[in-house]
Design an enzyme around this catalytic site. Structure first.
Site, PDB file in Angstrom:
ATOM      1  N   CYS A   2       0.871  -1.174   0.000  1.00 36.80           N
ATOM      2  CA  CYS A   2       0.000   0.000   0.000  1.00 36.80           C
ATOM      3  C   CYS A   2       0.903   1.218   0.000  1.00 36.80           C
ATOM      4  O   CYS A   2       1.523   1.533   1.017  1.00 36.80           O
ATOM      5  CB  CYS A   2      -0.914   0.011   1.221  1.00 36.80           C
ATOM      6  SG  CYS A   2      -1.952   1.501   1.312  1.00 36.80           S
ATOM      7  N   GLU A 117      -3.681   0.753  -6.232  1.00 38.98           N
ATOM      8  CA  GLU A 117      -2.658  -0.261  -6.515  1.00 38.98           C
ATOM      9  C   GLU A 117      -2.457  -0.280  -8.023  1.00 38.98           C
ATOM     10  O   GLU A 117      -3.373   0.039  -8.789  1.00 38.98           O
ATOM     11  CB  GLU A 117      -3.087  -1.636  -6.001  1.00 38.98           C
ATOM     12  CG  GLU A 117      -1.945  -2.631  -5.908  1.00 38.98           C
ATOM     13  CD  GLU A 117      -0.795  -2.116  -5.062  1.00 38.98           C
ATOM     14  OE1 GLU A 117       0.195  -1.628  -5.670  1.00 38.98           O
ATOM     15  OE2 GLU A 117      -0.877  -2.167  -3.831  1.00 38.98           O
TER      16      GLU A 117
END
Length: 260
Positions: A2, A117
């Site tokens: 992340c 992402e």
């Protein structure tokens, strides 16, 4: 992993959602492109202390606090190491010197509207945004630490530095098509156990939360391609969350096949 997320709810709304006291003092604003080393909002639960610093072990207080993203271990000589510690693997955090003390005593939640992402192909890097369909906040499991220089003759860091990292885990379901890792997102039913200041990282209830999220939790999320504008931290606005037209996606995900 992340490495970028969105945090757009007002602290007052987050305080209601997480049943916490807002202690941010207006230090953060809506951010559609939260990047490492920025100040972020966390949810912590601690025993309140009196004027002499003695904790009241009979009560706890949950609060929203502002910290810097990128954990700096208490023993670090240079706080710049935090830029390399924005994530901690949930599978090994208990064994890593940088994270094990925080896992035992300084766990937090990091609220997010959603996270980004990147799907990497042979000739492309397509960003995707994941969030709860109903608009509720994601509660990313995190760890926090307090750092203060051992030698600060010029008093450059009088209050020390509070930092945090996002725990990550194996991607589940459709998310694995984008990247093999994802933030460790905790369901609301797990918040109390994770934040409990009297439970260590080895306690059964806490250790069980380090597993990847359930398929049911992932099913409550939406995954959508978004503009490469998010690649630059200089871009920041609601347009970053807009879904990209199918014709502009280099390698669309096979979400319908995974749902069968």
């Amino acid at each position: 992993m992340c490495g970028r997320y969105a945090s757009i709810k007002a602290p007052a709304d987050l305080a209601d959602e997480f049943q916490a006291v807002d202690a941010t003092d207006g230090a953060v604003q809506a951010d559609y492109n939260v990047a490492p080393t920025k100040n972020i909002v966390t949810v912590v639960e601690r025993h309140p202390r009196d004027e002499e610093g003695t904790p009241d072990l009979d009560t706890t207080e949950r609060s929203l606090r502002v910290v810097k993203w990128g954990l700096v271990p208490s023993w670090a000589k240079d706080p710049k190491v935090g830029a390399r510690m924005i994530n901690a693997r949930s599978e090994s955090a208990a064994e890593k010197p940088a994270f094990r003390r925080a896992l035992n005593a300084r766990r937090c939640l990091i609220p997010a509207a959603g996270w980004y992402e990147w799907q990497r192909g042979e000739n492309h890097k397509q960003p995707y945004y994941t969030h709860y369909v109903d608009g509720s906040s994601l509660a990313m499991a995190g760890l926090w630490e307090y750092w203060k220089p051992k030698d600060d003759p010029d008093n450059l860091c009088p209050d020390g530095l509070v930092t945090a990292t996002v725990l990550t885990t194996s991607a589940v379901g459709p998310l694995a098509q984008v990247h093999d890792r994802m933030p460790l997102v905790l369901p609301r039913s797990a918040w109390d156990a994770w934040l409990n200041p009297d439970a260590s990282g080895s306690d059964e209830a806490v250790a069980a939360l380090l597993a990847p999220p359930s398929a049911e939790l992932i099913a409550a999320m939406e995954l959508r391609p978004v503009s490469p504008m998010v690649n630059s931290v200089r871009n920041n606005g609601p347009e970053l969350l807009a879904e990209l037209a199918p014709a502009d996606v280099a390698e669309p995900l096979q979400l319908d096949l995974l749902a069968e």
